[in-house]
Scaffold this motif. Structure first.
Motif, PDB file in Angstrom:
ATOM      1  N   LYS A  49      10.782 -14.283  -3.280  1.00 54.78           N
ATOM      2  CA  LYS A  49       9.792 -15.229  -2.750  1.00 54.78           C
ATOM      3  C   LYS A  49       8.604 -14.504  -2.125  1.00 54.78           C
ATOM      4  O   LYS A  49       7.464 -14.924  -2.293  1.00 54.78           O
ATOM      5  N   TYR A  50       8.866 -13.442  -1.374  1.00 57.29           N
ATOM      6  CA  TYR A  50       7.801 -12.705  -0.695  1.00 57.29           C
ATOM      7  C   TYR A  50       7.735 -11.294  -1.263  1.00 57.29           C
ATOM      8  O   TYR A  50       8.606 -10.479  -1.005  1.00 57.29           O
ATOM      9  N   LYS A  51       6.710 -11.027  -2.057  1.00 57.88           N
ATOM     10  CA  LYS A  51       6.491  -9.707  -2.645  1.00 57.88           C
ATOM     11  C   LYS A  51       5.159  -9.162  -2.163  1.00 57.88           C
ATOM     12  O   LYS A  51       4.262  -9.919  -1.808  1.00 57.88           O
ATOM     13  N   GLY A  52       5.018  -7.849  -2.218  1.00 58.03           N
ATOM     14  CA  GLY A  52       3.740  -7.223  -1.935  1.00 58.03           C
ATOM     15  C   GLY A  52       2.782  -7.451  -3.086  1.00 58.03           C
ATOM     16  O   GLY A  52       3.158  -7.967  -4.145  1.00 58.03           O
ATOM     17  N   THR A  53       1.557  -7.058  -2.894  1.00 57.60           N
ATOM     18  CA  THR A  53       0.551  -7.241  -3.938  1.00 57.60           C
ATOM     19  C   THR A  53       0.763  -6.306  -5.116  1.00 57.60           C
ATOM     20  O   THR A  53       0.297  -6.588  -6.222  1.00 57.60           O
ATOM     21  N   SER A  54       1.468  -5.196  -4.915  1.00 60.27           N
ATOM     22  CA  SER A  54       1.741  -4.227  -5.982  1.00 60.27           C
ATOM     23  C   SER A  54       3.189  -3.766  -5.893  1.00 60.27           C
ATOM     24  O   SER A  54       3.475  -2.615  -5.550  1.00 60.27           O
ATOM     25  N   PRO A  55       4.142  -4.643  -6.224  1.00 57.55           N
ATOM     26  CA  PRO A  55       5.549  -4.296  -6.018  1.00 57.55           C
ATOM     27  C   PRO A  55       6.056  -3.124  -6.865  1.00 57.55           C
ATOM     28  O   PRO A  55       7.089  -2.562  -6.552  1.00 57.55           O
ATOM     29  N   GLN A  56       5.322  -2.736  -7.881  1.00 59.82           N
ATOM     30  CA  GLN A  56       5.751  -1.593  -8.703  1.00 59.82           C
ATOM     31  C   GLN A  56       5.157  -0.266  -8.211  1.00 59.82           C
ATOM     32  O   GLN A  56       5.443   0.782  -8.774  1.00 59.82           O
ATOM     33  N   ALA A  57       4.339  -0.318  -7.176  1.00 56.97           N
ATOM     34  CA  ALA A  57       3.667   0.890  -6.680  1.00 56.97           C
ATOM     35  C   ALA A  57       4.665   1.852  -6.040  1.00 56.97           C
ATOM     36  O   ALA A  57       5.692   1.441  -5.513  1.00 56.97           O
ATOM     37  N   ASP A  58       4.348   3.115  -6.113  1.00 54.81           N
ATOM     38  CA  ASP A  58       5.097   4.143  -5.396  1.00 54.81           C
ATOM     39  C   ASP A  58       4.405   4.376  -4.060  1.00 54.81           C
ATOM     40  O   ASP A  58       3.182   4.381  -3.980  1.00 54.81           O
ATOM     41  N   ILE A  59       5.184   4.571  -3.009  1.00 57.29           N
ATOM     42  CA  ILE A  59       4.651   4.755  -1.662  1.00 57.29           C
ATOM     43  C   ILE A  59       4.967   6.174  -1.189  1.00 57.29           C
ATOM     44  O   ILE A  59       6.091   6.649  -1.352  1.00 57.29           O
ATOM     45  N   VAL A  60       3.986   6.815  -0.590  1.00 55.72           N
ATOM     46  CA  VAL A  60       4.185   8.115   0.053  1.00 55.72           C
ATOM     47  C   VAL A  60       3.754   7.956   1.507  1.00 55.72           C
ATOM     48  O   VAL A  60       2.611   7.588   1.779  1.00 55.72           O
ATOM     49  N   GLY A  61       4.678   8.175   2.416  1.00 55.63           N
ATOM     50  CA  GLY A  61       4.356   8.079   3.837  1.00 55.63           C
ATOM     51  C   GLY A  61       3.635   9.327   4.306  1.00 55.63           C
ATOM     52  O   GLY A  61       4.069  10.435   4.033  1.00 55.63           O
ATOM     53  N   VAL A  62       2.521   9.144   4.993  1.00 56.46           N
ATOM     54  CA  VAL A  62       1.761  10.254   5.551  1.00 56.46           C
ATOM     55  C   VAL A  62       1.609   9.981   7.044  1.00 56.46           C
ATOM     56  O   VAL A  62       0.916   9.053   7.435  1.00 56.46           O
ATOM     57  N   LYS A  63       2.299  10.757   7.857  1.00 60.43           N
ATOM     58  CA  LYS A  63       2.305  10.523   9.302  1.00 60.43           C
ATOM     59  C   LYS A  63       1.079  11.171   9.938  1.00 60.43           C
ATOM     60  O   LYS A  63       0.920  12.383   9.886  1.00 60.43           O
TER      61      LYS A  63
END
Length: 65
Positions: free
Chosen positions: A32-46
């Motif tokens: 029901k609730y998806k992000g705008t680009s659910p197939q995207a890869d995420i890299v966290g940058v602190k």
């Protein structure tokens, strides 16, 4: 290794929230609730400290990375 931790972490939840808005797959809401680009890869940058504070120059370096 950041902050003596080997696994990703988010001190304040903001990065996790934004990542979910951008690329959440909707699993917990059964799609029901998806992000705008659910197939995207995420890299966290602190770039901020545990209090959510950081220098503009550090944030810019994180974006450039």
């Amino acid at each position: 290794m950041i902050g003596r931790k080997r696994r990703p972490y988010d001190n304040n939840g903001h990065g996790t929230h934004v990542a979910g808005d951008a690329a959440g797959n909707g699993y917990l809401s059964k799609g029901k609730y998806k992000g705008t680009s659910p197939q995207a890869d995420i890299v966290g940058v602190k770039v901020l400290n545990k209090d959510g504070i950081g220098l503009d120059s550090t944030i810019i370096r994180g974006i450039q990375w």
